[in-house]
Design an enzyme around this catalytic site. Structure first.
Site, PDB file in Angstrom:
ATOM      1  N   HIS A   1     -29.793 -48.798 -15.069  1.00 21.36           N
ATOM      2  CA  HIS A   1     -28.525 -48.500 -15.748  1.00 21.36           C
ATOM      3  C   HIS A   1     -27.376 -49.077 -15.129  1.00 21.36           C
ATOM      4  O   HIS A   1     -27.246 -49.659 -14.175  1.00 21.36           O
ATOM      5  CB  HIS A   1     -28.513 -46.902 -15.609  1.00 21.36           C
ATOM      6  CG  HIS A   1     -28.443 -46.523 -14.235  1.00 21.36           C
ATOM      7  ND1 HIS A   1     -27.398 -46.510 -13.320  1.00 21.36           N
ATOM      8  CD2 HIS A   1     -29.499 -45.980 -13.399  1.00 21.36           C
ATOM      9  CE1 HIS A   1     -27.714 -46.168 -12.207  1.00 21.36           C
ATOM     10  NE2 HIS A   1     -28.905 -45.887 -12.285  1.00 21.36           N
TER      11      HIS A   1
ATOM     12  N   GLY B   1     -44.740 -53.250   4.873  1.00 26.11           N
ATOM     13  CA  GLY B   1     -44.437 -51.973   4.290  1.00 26.11           C
ATOM     14  C   GLY B   1     -43.139 -51.356   4.481  1.00 26.11           C
ATOM     15  O   GLY B   1     -42.266 -51.675   5.140  1.00 26.11           O
TER      16      GLY B   1
END
Length: 172
Positions: A99, A127
């Site tokens: 957005h 990770g």
């Protein structure tokens, strides 16, 4: 070819699975874009469920040869390219803001920023690392556990932290 790989090829006929592809039956591929796997790619869900999501017909995720992925989330509105022999742990790659983020973000029709992500050959994304839009990770670079990468990473560099900063060279 194992049974789960055959299942994935039948379930996702729009996507390309290179020779030697190995992946779990519960691999999540969503969206109207394309996912292209190179030769001998290995996808696992040991560290979390791997998800490859595309947002729009023009979105692409291209995964090179001999890449290993375990629990990663790749979210593409433009292009994500993973180089040969790269390793992706349970990380997140996002090439869009989803957005508008400026003051007019609530107005209809405001543009959304989308920029491709490129991960170089032999790079290792560990990770909980997050790679944001427009980032290139150089060949042989290592993005350490939990790093937030918003700018390019040089070839052979080791980065960590939030924001990610260079802390050394790979192999040392």
């Amino acid at each position: 070819m194992n049974l789960s790989t055959l299942y994935l090829r039948l379930r996702y006929p729009r996507h390309t699975f290179g020779p030697g592809f190995r992946g779990p039956a519960r691999l999540r591929i969503r969206g109207s874009g394309r996912v292209i796997f190179g030769r001998d790619v290995s996808v696992r869900n040991r560290s979390g469920r791997t998800a490859l999501l595309t947002f729009g017909m023009e979105a692409r995720i291209e995964i090179g040869d001999r890449v290993e992925i375990d629990g990663a989330g790749l979210m593409s509105a433009s292009t994500i390219v993973i180089g040969d022999d790269a390793i992706l742990g349970p990380c997140l790659l996002v090439d869009t803001d989803f957005h508008a983020v400026g003051p007019g973000r609530r107005r209809p029709g405001d543009t959304v920023q989308r920029r491709p992500i490129r991960i170089g050959r032999n790079a290792w994304i560990q990770g909980k690392a997050t790679i944001l839009k427009g980032v290139s990770v150089g060949e042989g670079a290592v993005v350490r556990w939990g790093a937030l990468v918003a700018s390019d990473v040089a070839a052979g560099a080791v980065v960590m932290g939030n924001p990610a900063v260079e802390v050394g060279e790979a192999g040392r």
